[in-house]
Design an enzyme around this catalytic site. Structure first.
Site: not given
Length: 278
Positions: A93-96
């Site tokens: 979960d990094a929402k890059r």
């Protein structure tokens, strides 16, 4: 094995659509680990061992590790999950969200450094910002899970704005869902983030993206209901979901029994997320 095949394997092995988020907060460490130098890694491993047979996925949130300079611990935790529990899907979960060579380096981080099967991304920069992620399909990576209708109240600020195209008026989150389902899915394995706190919108997104798996945050501490999520978001095969519970599972107890309490909470949630035969 790509993201979708891995996820099908996880659903079949666990008969569950529960995803446990790994968000190690130093302010909430159980008392046996509080102040110990390897608390984060020991905590996450204990949660993983206690719940692995109940889940289809684990979802470490990178900010909780990076803010504490614990990226190396995250690498070891991800390796531990991949090696010890190969039937479980690993989501970073990094929402890059960036373009060109920067997106390529984010892809290397997610799939090369951490060995994730899929990574969450922000779709705001468009198709070219996610194309590099689809190139990293080795080692079971390459999956992209795009933010669509998030569980936080502020998601309304932009996601619910209504725009018009040749097919009529619709909110931005439905534009995102349609683009991912109809175009990005031609590039590689995709998913969508759709919050548990908006069940009607969840049903809308499922209608326009029937074949896309959903990562669904917001169950537990944020107030979303697991059974309602299944009712509104499952697909024709009665799966299609990775329903994430983080704080409710992780911090079910602050005492010596934290792992046992986490398992009990995961069992309670998983009971509403069991996959029944079609």
């Amino acid at each position: 094995m790509g993201f979708h095949a891995q996820l099908e394997r996880s659903w079949a092995a666990s008969s569950s659509m529960l995803c446990v988020g790994l968000d190690p907060d130093p302010a909430r460490m159980p008392s046996p680990l509080d102040g110990t130098p390897d608390a984060i890694e020991r905590f996450c491993r204990a949660i993983v061992d206690a719940t692995a047979d109940l889940v289809c996925a684990f979802k470490p949130q990178i900010a909780y590790f990076a803010s504490q300079r614990e990226e190396a611990a995250l690498e070891r935790i991800c390796s531990y999950i991949r090696e010890t529990y190969p039937d479980v899907t690993l989501i970073l979960d990094a929402k890059r969200g960036d373009i060109g060579s920067t997106a390529e380096h984010y892809a290397r981080e997610a799939f090369g450094r951490y060995g994730a099967h899929a990574v969450t991304v922000n779709p705001y920069l468009g198709t070219d910002s996610v194309e590099p992620f689809f190139q990293h399909t080795g080692n079971g990576g390459g999956g992209v899970i795009a933010l669509c209708r998030t569980s936080n109240p502020g998601g309304d600020d932009f996601q619910s704005l209504v725009t018009a195209d040749e097919n009529g008026h619709k909110p931005i989150y439905l534009h995102v869902a349609e683009r991912v389902a109809n175009e990005w899915s031609q590039l590689g394995d995709c998913g969508l983030v759709v919050g548990a706190t908006y069940p009607e919108e969840l049903a809308e997104v499922r209608a326009v993206a029937p074949g896309i798996p959903f990562l669904v945050p917001g169950v537990g501490a944020q107030g979303g209901d697991a059974a309602t999520v299944v009712q509104h978001g499952s697909n024709a095969a009665r799966n299609g979901l990775m329903v994430s519970s983080s704080r409710a599972v992780l911090y079910a107890s602050s005492g010596d029994d934290f792992a046992e309490a986490a398992r009990a909470e995961a069992q309670r949630t998983a009971a509403s997320l069991a996959i029944s035969p079609v």
